[in-house]
Design a protein around this motif. Sequence first.
Motif, PDB file in Angstrom:
ATOM      1  N   HIS A  77       0.823  -1.247  -0.075  1.00 23.33           N
ATOM      2  CA  HIS A  77      -0.039   0.005  -0.037  1.00 23.33           C
ATOM      3  C   HIS A  77       1.060   1.177   0.070  1.00 23.33           C
ATOM      4  O   HIS A  77       1.944   1.242   0.567  1.00 23.33           O
ATOM      5  N   ALA A  78       0.295   2.379  -0.669  1.00 25.93           N
ATOM      6  CA  ALA A  78       1.224   3.488  -0.647  1.00 25.93           C
ATOM      7  C   ALA A  78       1.183   3.861   0.665  1.00 25.93           C
ATOM      8  O   ALA A  78       0.351   3.678   1.668  1.00 25.93           O
ATOM      9  N   ILE A  79       2.349   4.864   1.086  1.00 24.25           N
ATOM     10  CA  ILE A  79       2.816   5.476   2.392  1.00 24.25           C
ATOM     11  C   ILE A  79       1.579   6.369   2.802  1.00 24.25           C
ATOM     12  O   ILE A  79       1.170   6.212   3.902  1.00 24.25           O
ATOM     13  N   SER A  80       0.908   7.082   1.664  1.00 24.69           N
ATOM     14  CA  SER A  80      -0.014   7.979   2.078  1.00 24.69           C
ATOM     15  C   SER A  80      -1.261   7.280   2.461  1.00 24.69           C
ATOM     16  O   SER A  80      -1.951   7.884   3.341  1.00 24.69           O
ATOM     17  N   THR A  81      -1.665   6.255   2.035  1.00 30.10           N
ATOM     18  CA  THR A  81      -2.840   5.394   2.405  1.00 30.10           C
ATOM     19  C   THR A  81      -2.653   4.927   3.928  1.00 30.10           C
ATOM     20  O   THR A  81      -3.718   4.942   4.717  1.00 30.10           O
ATOM     21  N   LEU A  82      -1.505   4.352   4.062  1.00 28.57           N
ATOM     22  CA  LEU A  82      -1.081   4.016   5.572  1.00 28.57           C
ATOM     23  C   LEU A  82      -1.161   4.945   6.643  1.00 28.57           C
ATOM     24  O   LEU A  82      -1.802   4.702   7.557  1.00 28.57           O
ATOM     25  N   GLN A  83      -0.773   6.141   6.106  1.00 30.39           N
ATOM     26  CA  GLN A  83      -0.679   7.522   7.011  1.00 30.39           C
ATOM     27  C   GLN A  83      -2.271   7.800   7.541  1.00 30.39           C
ATOM     28  O   GLN A  83      -2.561   8.066   8.399  1.00 30.39           O
ATOM     29  N   SER A  84      -3.006   7.745   6.167  1.00 27.88           N
ATOM     30  CA  SER A  84      -4.327   8.277   6.373  1.00 27.88           C
ATOM     31  C   SER A  84      -5.110   7.332   7.325  1.00 27.88           C
ATOM     32  O   SER A  84      -6.023   7.717   8.214  1.00 27.88           O
ATOM     33  N   TRP A  85      -4.677   6.168   7.140  1.00 26.48           N
ATOM     34  CA  TRP A  85      -5.477   5.047   8.290  1.00 26.48           C
ATOM     35  C   TRP A  85      -5.109   5.399   9.605  1.00 26.48           C
ATOM     36  O   TRP A  85      -6.051   5.166  10.376  1.00 26.48           O
ATOM     37  N   GLY A  86      -3.774   5.160   9.817  1.00 28.17           N
ATOM     38  CA  GLY A  86      -3.324   5.576  11.195  1.00 28.17           C
ATOM     39  C   GLY A  86      -3.904   6.965  11.656  1.00 28.17           C
ATOM     40  O   GLY A  86      -4.288   6.858  12.857  1.00 28.17           O
ATOM     41  N   ASN A  87      -3.955   7.869  11.019  1.00 29.72           N
ATOM     42  CA  ASN A  87      -4.284   9.347  11.341  1.00 29.72           C
ATOM     43  C   ASN A  87      -5.981   9.211  11.783  1.00 29.72           C
ATOM     44  O   ASN A  87      -6.259   9.778  12.814  1.00 29.72           O
ATOM     45  N   ALA A  88      -6.423   8.603  10.916  1.00 29.43           N
ATOM     46  CA  ALA A  88      -7.922   8.338  11.383  1.00 29.43           C
ATOM     47  C   ALA A  88      -8.118   7.715  12.604  1.00 29.43           C
ATOM     48  O   ALA A  88      -8.958   8.053  13.566  1.00 29.43           O
ATOM     49  N   LEU A 138      -6.190   7.599  15.107  1.00 29.07           N
ATOM     50  CA  LEU A 138      -5.746   8.441  16.583  1.00 29.07           C
ATOM     51  C   LEU A 138      -6.889   9.439  16.771  1.00 29.07           C
ATOM     52  O   LEU A 138      -6.761  10.035  17.891  1.00 29.07           O
ATOM     53  N   THR A 139      -7.622  10.073  15.785  1.00 30.02           N
ATOM     54  CA  THR A 139      -8.686  10.955  16.139  1.00 30.02           C
ATOM     55  C   THR A 139      -9.792  10.285  16.976  1.00 30.02           C
ATOM     56  O   THR A 139     -10.406  10.762  17.802  1.00 30.02           O
ATOM     57  N   GLY A 140     -10.166   8.930  16.508  1.00 30.00           N
ATOM     58  CA  GLY A 140     -11.305   8.217  17.685  1.00 30.00           C
ATOM     59  C   GLY A 140     -12.640   8.875  16.973  1.00 30.00           C
ATOM     60  O   GLY A 140     -13.501   8.387  17.329  1.00 30.00           O
ATOM     61  N   ASP A 141     -12.795   9.428  15.791  1.00 33.52           N
ATOM     62  CA  ASP A 141     -13.839   9.693  15.337  1.00 33.52           C
ATOM     63  C   ASP A 141     -14.217   8.913  14.420  1.00 33.52           C
ATOM     64  O   ASP A 141     -13.600   8.625  13.445  1.00 33.52           O
ATOM     65  N   ILE A 142     -15.474   8.075  14.615  1.00 32.40           N
ATOM     66  CA  ILE A 142     -15.851   6.979  13.905  1.00 32.40           C
ATOM     67  C   ILE A 142     -16.343   7.371  12.499  1.00 32.40           C
ATOM     68  O   ILE A 142     -16.134   6.484  11.483  1.00 32.40           O
ATOM     69  N   ASP A 143     -16.901   8.683  12.305  1.00 31.50           N
ATOM     70  CA  ASP A 143     -17.143   8.970  11.046  1.00 31.50           C
ATOM     71  C   ASP A 143     -16.011   9.277  10.181  1.00 31.50           C
ATOM     72  O   ASP A 143     -16.139   8.923   9.066  1.00 31.50           O
ATOM     73  N   LEU A 144     -15.005   9.725  10.639  1.00 32.38           N
ATOM     74  CA  LEU A 144     -13.786  10.103   9.967  1.00 32.38           C
ATOM     75  C   LEU A 144     -13.008   8.635   9.666  1.00 32.38           C
ATOM     76  O   LEU A 144     -12.486   8.356   8.421  1.00 32.38           O
TER      77      LEU A 144
END
Length: 510
Positions: free
Chosen positions: A75-86, A88-94
């Motif tokens: 997977h692209a690094i940007s994809t992995l980063q977006s999953w990890g950052n999401a 961390l927020t704990g926002d289920i919608d995000l």
Amino acid sequence: MNTTTLKQILGPGKDGNLFSLHSTSENPDDLHVYFGLAYLEKVKKSTDSFQYKYLLGRLYNAGYKRKILKEAFGHAISTLQSWGNALLTGDIDLILSSFGGQGGKRKVTAEVESFIKNEYRKIYPDNKYTYSKEIISEVKEVFNISVSGETVRKILSPKKNIINGNNVSEELSGQVETEANICDCSVNSNSTNTDNRNNSLSFSQSEEELERSYIHHLGIVFAFYLYKELNVQDKMIEQWLSMILLGKINLEQTESLNFDSLDFLHGYSLLRKAKSHYTVLRHMSQEQVNIDKLLHLNSRFVSGKNSSYVYYDPHSVKYTGMKNILKGWCGSAGKITKVNYQDFFHSSTGYPLYFEIHDNSIDMRERFIESVENFTEKITGGIKKTFIIDRGIYGREKMQRISDNGYGLVTWEKGYKKDSWDDNADIEHFEILRCKNHSGDAKTWKVKFFKDHSYSKIQGFYRLIVRIKPPKDKEECEVSILTNSKIEDKTAVFAMLNRWIQENDFRYMR
């Protein structure tokens, strides 16, 4: 003894990360996750798997090098980063949005699907022919999105298992498909598909069939004597009273009633849909004659006519709607903005009696004179009251006009210098006792005042010089109150100061 050989896909990190992932030659898409030597879980390696994306997001946040994760999973690094950052927020919608991948946002969300299913359960029993069209209209009104008949058909298909928890029958599925196919077409005025059979009880049945009919809500017949006693003329009022007596305290609950039985008992067709009730109620609530009746009834409930004096309480409220109204000073917002003024009248015991809404085009003193006339006509039946005003109503011409019209008025003197106290005057004393949470939690204000005969700025008015000593032996406060003698001086002082103390209580409750 059977043994399974695990192939390591990702080993523990050099910086203390103990996660490792393995697969087998038999099932290479199954990822076995270990934390040290402890087996945690098995995750299906698939971009459609929520658990898979959740796992990679956790590994990214655990500190694994992005290059290693990219080589191991592709997977692209940007994809992995977006999953990890999401995560961390704990926002289920995000999280759901990030894990959903690329593409536009779904129009028919899970919430919309659930709404369509619930509407079907309510609408279909009474409308077996054009229910899909009605559902589409409800979705448009509630969510402001347009869905097609095919979308409704798919959601209500046998695979969805939505009708009372069971699969839709083949016959019903065919009806769903047929109706969905015609609902987007223009309605033929000569069509016979419109079903009115459920709108009222059919009286074309034979006597034998009627004798076999089961009647629900039979106890409501005892209320008919009450309706006659109350002289209820409007059938909608009678219907709402019946529904309340049957335990349905809001309009949504009324749809669970058996309307065939109620139609038979009342002798006319009742309105069935909550949406239709809202429409009727909105129109009835906007009729001035009904507004006046409700205000008069409310005044009777709180003994408004018996109140010896009335509090006038204007409020400026920030307007957030779309109307192009005048701007003015809004104290609660602390700035000039679109504002509407809400003028309330309360009884001497604090109960609301009447209110009016105005814009900024009329000064409060002008509004007050007009509102007092309306209040007297609609609430007190012509009896002119004394009004206690804890606001800047001061104005010689306006106060003189109020007094000349026969109304009492008590308000503060504007610009009092606190220099008129006379220890040799005829001073009256009393106390104001205020209980808070319980009878033992009480505070006492000590009050003394005298009538100042030298005041002559406004004809018919005189002033009362008042000193108040708050609880806990604080320093006395001196004020001047103007009155035109429509009520006793002590009552005027008490009413004004009681309002003052009430404001502190209201702030405490908020």
